[in-house]
Design a protein around this motif. Structure first.
Motif, PDB file in Angstrom:
ATOM      1  N   ASN A  82       0.667  -1.238   0.129  1.00 55.83           N
ATOM      2  CA  ASN A  82       0.147   0.178  -0.020  1.00 55.83           C
ATOM      3  C   ASN A  82       1.056   1.405   0.036  1.00 55.83           C
ATOM      4  O   ASN A  82       0.734   1.864   0.910  1.00 55.83           O
ATOM      5  CB  ASN A  82      -0.987  -0.148   1.122  1.00 55.83           C
ATOM      6  CG  ASN A  82      -1.830  -1.073   1.259  1.00 55.83           C
ATOM      7  OD1 ASN A  82      -2.229  -1.410   0.151  1.00 55.83           O
ATOM      8  ND2 ASN A  82      -2.196  -1.876   2.293  1.00 55.83           N
TER       9      ASN A  82
ATOM     10  N   GLU B   4      -0.957   4.704   0.522  1.00 54.18           N
ATOM     11  CA  GLU B   4      -1.260   5.314   1.513  1.00 54.18           C
ATOM     12  C   GLU B   4      -0.213   5.810   2.293  1.00 54.18           C
ATOM     13  O   GLU B   4      -0.175   7.029   3.071  1.00 54.18           O
ATOM     14  CB  GLU B   4      -1.774   3.924   2.546  1.00 54.18           C
ATOM     15  CG  GLU B   4      -2.239   4.187   3.892  1.00 54.18           C
ATOM     16  CD  GLU B   4      -2.515   3.190   4.766  1.00 54.18           C
ATOM     17  OE1 GLU B   4      -2.488   3.169   6.047  1.00 54.18           O
ATOM     18  OE2 GLU B   4      -2.836   2.063   3.946  1.00 54.18           O
TER      19      GLU B   4
ATOM     20  N   ASN C 113       0.556   9.510   0.900  1.00 56.35           N
ATOM     21  CA  ASN C 113      -0.547  10.388   1.047  1.00 56.35           C
ATOM     22  C   ASN C 113      -0.546  10.705   2.494  1.00 56.35           C
ATOM     23  O   ASN C 113      -1.443  11.557   2.752  1.00 56.35           O
ATOM     24  CB  ASN C 113      -1.888   9.826   0.660  1.00 56.35           C
ATOM     25  CG  ASN C 113      -2.193   9.713  -0.884  1.00 56.35           C
ATOM     26  OD1 ASN C 113      -1.564  10.449  -1.511  1.00 56.35           O
ATOM     27  ND2 ASN C 113      -2.892   8.781  -1.263  1.00 56.35           N
ATOM     28  N   ASP C 114       0.268  10.140   3.339  1.00 55.82           N
ATOM     29  CA  ASP C 114       0.345  10.678   4.604  1.00 55.82           C
ATOM     30  C   ASP C 114       1.550  11.568   4.748  1.00 55.82           C
ATOM     31  O   ASP C 114       2.754  11.398   4.963  1.00 55.82           O
ATOM     32  CB  ASP C 114       0.593   9.543   5.669  1.00 55.82           C
ATOM     33  CG  ASP C 114       0.326   9.827   6.997  1.00 55.82           C
ATOM     34  OD1 ASP C 114       0.830  10.777   7.478  1.00 55.82           O
ATOM     35  OD2 ASP C 114       0.099   8.741   7.853  1.00 55.82           O
TER      36      ASP C 114
END
Length: 321
Positions: A78, A81, A84-85
């Motif tokens: 992933n 994920e 995007n953090d």
């Protein structure tokens, strides 16, 4: 080795962000070349590699999985994920740069950072209070205020904007004041008042014995929806059309003014490019627009265009011969 164990974790994450899929042997080869190892004979042992994978998941919540059928290639599960953090990526990128500087002493003195008053000295106190839901007593000296003021806050979130740290907190004082006014005089003043304080404007910060419960209906994303910085707006975001000239187009493409920014290909011409943003017209927005100088022009709406015109008139008055 123990002193730089955290650096090893970050380095390992960065290898899979950079190369996507690697075998253990390839990871070990990169380890020898990176400058963080302790000589040619200091392998990144397989057992150590797997221990690092476990620690990385525990600390960063980044899973380095293994594709057994694909030749025992390891990869980040992933990856979208993770990318995007913003907080995790900021921490990883910052430590990666420090790793590289430590590994290559030739770079010492050749990487320059601007000195920004971040107020980081209060970070530990604030994060501890956030973790334990403790009320903080701070002494704050706001811009334009003749003197400092001491009061309690309930720290909810920390936010970084342009390398300055801010704490968003519920104000017990103003919340109680609004509640009393609503009770005595009637009205619909918000019963929960939230304020943002720059950490570098805090003169003192102490935990108290009082605790608080975060409001369950508070949504940080909704609070800052459409905002280009740290200033909150009660207004709904509006669509702003920008016309960018010359190099301004490339600048906006590589460094968007806001996450909602998108390029309007249907309006593109030989002279300029057009961009649309869905933002609140706060002072943060105008600062970002003015920073582009003569490379951009606000096309719509007229209210924002008029305000930019006012700024331009003021500037012209300052530079009259």
């Amino acid at each position: 080795m123990a002193a730089n164990i955290f650096g090893r974790y970050v380095w390992l994450i960065e290898q899979f962000r950079r190369y996507d899929r690697l075998t253990y042997e390839e990871v070990n080869d990169h380890w020898h070349k990176c400058g963080l190892s302790y000589g040619d004979e200091d392998d990144l042992a397989l057992r150590t590699f797997h221990n690092h994978r476990k620690a990385i998941f525990d600390i960063f919540e980044v899973e380095i999985a293994c594709d057994i059928k694909g030749g025992y290639k390891y990869y980040i599960s992933n990856p979208e994920e993770l990318e995007n953090d913003n907080l995790r990526i900021w921490l990883i990128d910052s430590y990666t740069a420090m790793n590289q500087i430590q590994a290559d002493r030739k770079l010492k003195g050749r990487i320059i950072f601007e000195n920004v008053p971040s107020g980081h000295k209060w970070l530990n106190v604030i994060t501890d209070a956030m973790r334990n839901n403790q009320v903080l007593h701070i002494t704050h000296h706001g811009f334009g205020k003749p003197e400092s003021w001491s009061f309690d806050i309930e720290p909810y979130y920390l936010k970084v904007v342009k390398r300055r740290w801010y704490v968003l907190a519920r104000s017990p004082y103003y919340s109680e004041l609004n509640r009393k006014k609503n009770s005595e005089k009637g009205g619909n003043r918000p019963e929960n008042v939230y304020m943002v304080y720059a950490l570098d404007r805090i003169l003192d910060c102490q935990t108290t014995n009082a605790t608080f419960h975060m409001q369950e209906d508070f949504d940080i994303n909704e609070y800052f929806r459409g905002c280009c910085g740290i200033i909150h707006s009660e207004e709904k975001p509006i669509k702003v059309i920008i016309k960018a000239y010359g190099g301004g187009s490339d600048y906006l493409r590589t460094l968007p003014l806001h996450e909602s920014q998108r390029e309007l290909d249907e309006r593109k011409d030989d002279e300029a490019s057009y961009f649309e943003l869905e933002v609140c017209p706060t002072y943060d927005l105008y600062q970002s627009l003015l920073a582009q100088a003569d490379q951009i022009e606000v096309i719509e709406p007229e209210s924002v265009r008029k305000q930019m015109r006012n700024f331009a008139k003021n500037l012209m008055s300052y530079y009259k011969e």
